[in-house]
Write an enzyme that holds these catalytic residues in place. Sequence first.
Site, mmCIF file in Angstrom:
data_model
loop_
_atom_site.group_PDB
_atom_site.id
_atom_site.type_symbol
_atom_site.label_atom_id
_atom_site.label_comp_id
_atom_site.label_asym_id
_atom_site.label_seq_id
_atom_site.Cartn_x
_atom_site.Cartn_y
_atom_site.Cartn_z
ATOM 1 N N GLU A 37 0.833 -1.208 0.000
ATOM 2 C CA GLU A 37 0.000 0.000 0.000
ATOM 3 C C GLU A 37 0.865 1.255 0.000
ATOM 4 O O GLU A 37 0.570 2.237 -0.674
ATOM 5 C CB GLU A 37 -0.930 -0.007 1.222
ATOM 6 C CG GLU A 37 -2.062 -1.012 1.069
ATOM 7 C CD GLU A 37 -2.813 -1.264 2.373
ATOM 8 O OE1 GLU A 37 -4.038 -1.244 2.346
ATOM 9 O OE2 GLU A 37 -2.152 -1.471 3.415
ATOM 10 N N LYS A 123 23.999 2.115 23.141
ATOM 11 C CA LYS A 123 25.135 2.625 22.382
ATOM 12 C C LYS A 123 25.109 1.950 21.019
ATOM 13 O O LYS A 123 25.463 0.780 20.869
ATOM 14 C CB LYS A 123 26.457 2.362 23.090
ATOM 15 C CG LYS A 123 27.622 3.040 22.358
ATOM 16 C CD LYS A 123 28.854 3.131 23.212
ATOM 17 C CE LYS A 123 29.947 4.001 22.630
ATOM 18 N NZ LYS A 123 30.126 3.999 21.194
ATOM 19 N N GLU A 180 22.784 8.292 15.189
ATOM 20 C CA GLU A 180 23.613 7.257 14.576
ATOM 21 C C GLU A 180 22.895 6.628 13.393
ATOM 22 O O GLU A 180 21.699 6.357 13.464
ATOM 23 C CB GLU A 180 23.882 6.182 15.645
ATOM 24 C CG GLU A 180 25.013 5.256 15.312
ATOM 25 C CD GLU A 180 26.336 5.695 15.945
ATOM 26 O OE1 GLU A 180 26.444 6.870 16.375
ATOM 27 O OE2 GLU A 180 27.248 4.860 15.993
ATOM 28 N N LYS A 297 23.961 9.082 30.698
ATOM 29 C CA LYS A 297 24.125 10.528 30.618
ATOM 30 C C LYS A 297 23.454 11.175 31.820
ATOM 31 O O LYS A 297 22.326 10.799 32.165
ATOM 32 C CB LYS A 297 23.472 11.070 29.326
ATOM 33 C CG LYS A 297 24.143 10.567 28.059
ATOM 34 C CD LYS A 297 23.391 10.983 26.803
ATOM 35 C CE LYS A 297 24.084 10.396 25.569
ATOM 36 N NZ LYS A 297 23.294 10.600 24.348
ATOM 37 N N CYS A 433 24.498 -36.291 4.096
ATOM 38 C CA CYS A 433 24.908 -37.684 4.132
ATOM 39 C C CYS A 433 23.763 -38.530 3.602
ATOM 40 O O CYS A 433 22.607 -38.285 3.914
ATOM 41 C CB CYS A 433 25.218 -38.047 5.583
ATOM 42 S SG CYS A 433 25.306 -39.812 5.864
#
Length: 701
Positions: A37, A123, A180, A297, A433
């Site tokens: 869609e 991180k 990031e 932090k 096998c």
Amino acid sequence: MTAPKEARARAEALRAEIERHNRLYYVEDAPEITDAEYDRLFRELQELEAKHPELLAPDSPTQRVGGAARGELPPVRHEVPMLSIRTEAEADDAGAAKFDARIRRELGLSPRDPAVEYLAELKFDGLAINLRYQHGELVMGATRGDGETGEDVTPNVRTLRSIPLRLHGSAPALLEVRGEIYMTRADFERLNQRQSAAGQKTFVNPRNAAAGGVRQLDPKVTARRPLTFSAYGVGRVEGWKQFARHSELLDAMEKLGLPVHPARKVVHGADELVDYHRRIGEQRAQLPFDIDGVVYKVNRLDLQRRLGALAREPRWALAHKFPPQEETTEVLGIGVQVGRTGTLTPVARLKPVFVGGVTVTNATLHNEDELRRKDVWVGDTVVVRRAGDVIPEVVGVRAKGPRRREERFEMPQHCPECGSPVVRVPGEAATRCTGGLYCKAQRKQTLLHFAARRAMDIEGLGEKIVEQLVDRGLVDSPADLYELKEAALAELERMGEKSARNLVGQIEKSRDAELHRLIFALGIPGVGEEVARILAREFRSLEALAHADWPKLAADKESVRKQNAQRKKRGEPALKVPLEGIGPELMDSIAKFLHEPHNRKVIARLTAPRTGVRLRQTAPSPAPEGKTFVLTGALSSMTREQAQSELEARGHKVAGSVSKKTDFVVAGAEAGAKLDKARSLGVKVLDEPEFLELLNKASPR
Ligand code: IVH
């Protein structure tokens, strides 16, 4: 010429709608529409813009595709430097306590003062990026570079759907978003499969693939890399309200339509930091992307300012790493392991290395194709990865060792466990096998398959019983089942006299099987129920099948095929092709299995008069009006084998690879290259609910 009013209105509505769906998908993790869609909306907008070029705006989602390639990536000076984070050397709980103690000391807090408030985040393991928004519009994207000067990658970041081209709601006059760019593991696997299928170089890990993808001169290349973005901070900001806390800032960024990962958490004091680190450490393997630790932090922005930075590292932040999941080491040898289903897996014997929290000495090379693709040789220095509880794997070669042709690793021709010949099953990467009925490594699996409902249907012969029968040496092959005595069975755990009698009764009952069931039950590599039916109809007895002249059959088949081609030209009806639907590789696999001496012995016992099974002819099943299916990815309601037998039981075929002849591709979770191929060929794709609905519509034959 100006575009008609309706066209302009429609284009604006489509842009808003597409950006809304991007936000729902990337920021809120709550998509409302399917990919198909979404694609329709996208195409409608593209067509409108093509028809009325004056409607084109730089912030249109259609403009993400990437513009012209550039000669170089121009340098960009960061107005606010992009800092890095201090990493605690001790990657353990003491590290968090030390950080908290240092913060308290630097803030002049006494032990009686309340715990310091932190924001704990993931991180991410990718590439740091600065996105500049002027009055809500994305005007620049730059890499971190050395922190002072980065590279202008604006056309590249514009190709990422998770990066809004325009912020949502009332945006500040200037906002530099920091975050990031990374790649999920599934996207990474798919990308590598695509690369290797196209004969192009593959990437060692998602981080490298992401970083390389962003720093491209040609944004069209970036557009083809499946990259994701998560925001975790800001650079320069103008004309926005003052926030008291880092967490409030991130919440406000999320409201502007920026993706901020939900795993962030406000915590207090060292203990809660440690809890967060531990909890994320446990969830790490389930996250769809790699992280190398967590970040703490100080949450209050006034305290952050007071603490300041020291040598490019803010004093208010700390990275708390996890044990590495990747390490390099040397390949001492390459061996082969036989799995429970008879698959031969090449395994690298390694110089011991500590990775993913354990010492690893063996790592899988998956299969012959993977081993060749990665080009791993004894003596190479390789990257080994162990994520969570998964089996350690060789990811790629870091440095080549001396390579002598005669030392190149080759898959063995015979099973190292039982000496039977091995085969490559058509359409599969696996080497198997053929000693199915005899190979020790496969014994339990063979027996379970033999007893399965769709095979000989021996009720009560489950995993627990098979384990004991094999471990105690009571049963080596399916033929032994028919010689089992009640008394011996009653000795087993979880078995009373009554259950033992029942089981013997069930085994007796299974002697009256239809031929195709027994053929299927033998577990010949590549032979599913449908192929078993074809064989049963063609040969009409197990003896005939066991003594078939396969080279002659293959030659006959080829000759009929040639005759039919001629007959078609002359307009004559085609002759019946022997073993229709069974290709040369499958014939080879069947022949090898049936020629294997141990398998022959077992089959002879199974078909011996009196002691063996009494076979019934397979009733002719209605003409196969079946469709061809390809299965990819994991289904939650059944294994791939089960899905295959359900389809075959309904007269459909299951193929190993996607082609124009494929009718349906069933895509489970983490479906990969086959799904891509299906889409590119326009083959219909079913998701799990659609697939189950299809199964429910027809009952097994
Ligand atoms: S904040 C404190 N937060 O780690 C100011 N960085 O070692 C610096 N990174 O270049 C950045 N996840 O690429 C921050 N949640 C996160 C992060 C993060 C990953 C990366 C980023 C940075 C590097 C610093």
